[in-house]
Design an enzyme around this catalytic site. Structure first.
Site, PDB file in Angstrom:
ATOM      1  N   HIS A 180       0.806  -1.206   0.000  1.00 43.47           N
ATOM      2  CA  HIS A 180       0.000   0.000   0.000  1.00 43.47           C
ATOM      3  C   HIS A 180       0.851   1.272   0.000  1.00 43.47           C
ATOM      4  O   HIS A 180       0.299   2.364  -0.170  1.00 43.47           O
ATOM      5  CB  HIS A 180      -0.950  -0.016   1.198  1.00 43.47           C
ATOM      6  N   SER A 205      -0.409  -1.371  -6.124  1.00 45.04           N
ATOM      7  CA  SER A 205      -0.182  -2.582  -6.915  1.00 45.04           C
ATOM      8  C   SER A 205       0.461  -2.237  -8.255  1.00 45.04           C
ATOM      9  O   SER A 205       0.195  -1.181  -8.842  1.00 45.04           O
ATOM     10  CB  SER A 205      -1.502  -3.309  -7.165  1.00 45.04           C
ATOM     11  N   LYS A 225     -14.343  -9.234  -7.888  1.00 45.69           N
ATOM     12  CA  LYS A 225     -13.434 -10.063  -8.687  1.00 45.69           C
ATOM     13  C   LYS A 225     -12.747 -11.111  -7.817  1.00 45.69           C
ATOM     14  O   LYS A 225     -12.602 -12.277  -8.208  1.00 45.69           O
ATOM     15  CB  LYS A 225     -12.388  -9.157  -9.354  1.00 45.69           C
ATOM     16  N   ASP A 226     -12.333 -10.713  -6.622  1.00 47.07           N
ATOM     17  CA  ASP A 226     -11.695 -11.654  -5.701  1.00 47.07           C
ATOM     18  C   ASP A 226     -12.675 -12.717  -5.230  1.00 47.07           C
ATOM     19  O   ASP A 226     -12.299 -13.888  -5.067  1.00 47.07           O
ATOM     20  CB  ASP A 226     -11.115 -10.910  -4.497  1.00 47.07           C
ATOM     21  N   GLU A 280       7.579 -33.636  -0.354  1.00 48.33           N
ATOM     22  CA  GLU A 280       6.307 -33.276  -0.959  1.00 48.33           C
ATOM     23  C   GLU A 280       6.553 -32.609  -2.315  1.00 48.33           C
ATOM     24  O   GLU A 280       7.622 -32.053  -2.573  1.00 48.33           O
ATOM     25  CB  GLU A 280       5.541 -32.321  -0.054  1.00 48.33           C
TER      26      GLU A 280
END
Length: 418
Positions: free
Chosen positions: A215, A219, A243-244, A287
């Site tokens: 912030h 972005s 959108k998220d 893994e």
């Protein structure tokens, strides 16, 4: 003396916000936060990672209430969780598969950052905090993998902790501290359980710093151009919350398919056999999300060299903002970079596949070639591209390609701070 801050809210909210301005803080950094208007669904993975982290901590806390960190009871306590605890099977499968999906989301998030140059000035600290989060995730996942105390848990812990003995001078002391003795045993399990419980909360702290750094400058976006005023930005809510939420819905559908129909698909069958120090599995593998690094570890016959390369494959990401000297951020306008980037993606997939194969035949050679390209990409290719590559022209602002539906030209290459 009265504070200068004046709350914009009325009633109970105003009274609370006047004394603890968290509501106004949330509004400024979540609701009204100005965001570039051209972010794609590739930017969903950052918020997805945060949601998965919360899910992992919530399920982990409940599972810890029923788990017994002792070599004689750990395996049995896992079976008890699966069979006797109400919805214990669901909690464990969410936690177990959540780890794999956490890495999937974070890897996609990082490769998106690599492609669009999100590590470039002025976001170097933001990128570095992301790499720290990755390292904490890897440590947490490794320690969590040992907790079921199955065959692969025990022998994986043995192999990985033995790596530290290759470090000169203090390597043996570090290894014995990790073991809590002279071999992997009950003190090792108790240490790993404590650290596995603690590290996720350190990840939360690193994520908060990551958000603060995000912030600070906002972005990045697909064009790699900084927003020029309000015409290039929209409020985070409702444009990106919707959108998220859509991305979260798609993720939960895919996650549920694995959770209910293939919960053990990304695990290893040997881990459903109790740990036996006298029986070595025919092929010890970590893994899947560690397999590329495991291949790099095996690429060098020398033990110390392999350990240095393996840790170097992650630590080199810290130096990435200074290795890539191109003045253009986004790979969208870098035609040669784009080709080498997709070769890197393919290379990492090959490293993962080779890591799952026995170290014999042609696989070690393929692993060495893939390892060489991985390091060459960061240490040789990116620095050279910054000098010799001729990027495509970029638009004057992010609004032009958004409104016109194309990314047609405009300006000559400028500084990375643009």
């Amino acid at each position: 003396m009265a504070a200068d801050y004046q709350t914009p809210y009325k009633g109970v909210l105003g009274w609370l916000d006047d004394r603890l301005p968290v509501i106004n803080f949330a509004d400024q950094h979540l609701r009204f936060y100005p965001t570039p208007k051209n972010l794609t669904y590739a930017w969903n993975f950052g918020s997805l990672a945060g949601i998965i982290l919360v899910i992992m901590i919530a399920t982990g806390v409940v599972l810890a209430m029923h788990y017994t960190p002792h070599v004689d009871h750990a395996f049995g306590s896992i079976q008890k969780i699966m069979r006797d605890v109400n919805y214990g099977w669901l909690l464990r499968y969410i936690h177990m598969n959540g780890a794999s999906f956490f890495f999937i989301v974070v890897y996609i998030h990082m490769f998106r950052g690599l492609y669009y140059g999100s590590y470039k000035q002025p976001r170097e600290v933001l990128w570095g905090l992301g790499v720290i989060i990755l390292l904490l995730m890897m440590a947490t996942a490794f320690m969590g993998y040992t907790l079921p105390w199955g065959q692969m848990s025990f022998w994986g812990a043995t192999v990985i902790t033995n790596m530290f003995s290759a470090v000169p001078i203090f390597g043996d002391e570090v290894t014995r501290w990790l073991w809590g003795g002279f071999a992997v045993g009950n003190p090792t399990l108790q240490r790993f359980f404590s650290l596995h419980y603690l590290l996720p909360f350190l990840i939360v702290g690193a994520v908060l710093l990551h958000l603060v750094a995000l912030h600070r400058y906002g972005s990045n976006n697909p064009t790699g151009i900084e927003p020029k005023g309000q015409q290039d930005q929209v409020p985070f809510h409702p444009y990106y919350t919707i959108k998220d939420l859509f991305g979260l819905g798609v993720f939960l559908i895919v996650f549920s398919v694995f959770l209910f129909y293939a919960p053990n698909y990304m695990g290893h069958a040997d881990n459903y056999v109790p740990a036996d120090p006298l029986v070595t599995p025919p092929h010890i593998v970590p893994e899947w999300y560690f397999l590329p690094f495991y291949t790099i570890l095996r690429a060098v016959p020398d033990k110390l060299g392999g350990v240095v390369l393996m840790f170097g494959s992650v630590l080199i990401l810290f130096a990435l903002p200074w290795l890539d000297r191109s003045p253009v951020r986004s790979g969208r306008y870098r035609p040669i970079f784009k080709q080498f980037f997709w070769l890197l993606v393919l290379d990492v997939i090959v490293l993962g596949y080779v890591g799952a194969m026995p170290p014999s035949g042609i696989w070690p050679t393929i692993g060495q070639v893939a390892t060489a390209y991985y390091f060459a990409y960061f240490l040789v290719i990116l620095p050279l591209l910054g000098v010799f590559e001729r990027p495509k022209p970029r638009p004057h602002s992010i609004s032009k390609p958004v409104l016109s539906g194309s990314a047609q030209p405009a300006i000559a290459p400028a500084s990375p701070a643009e």
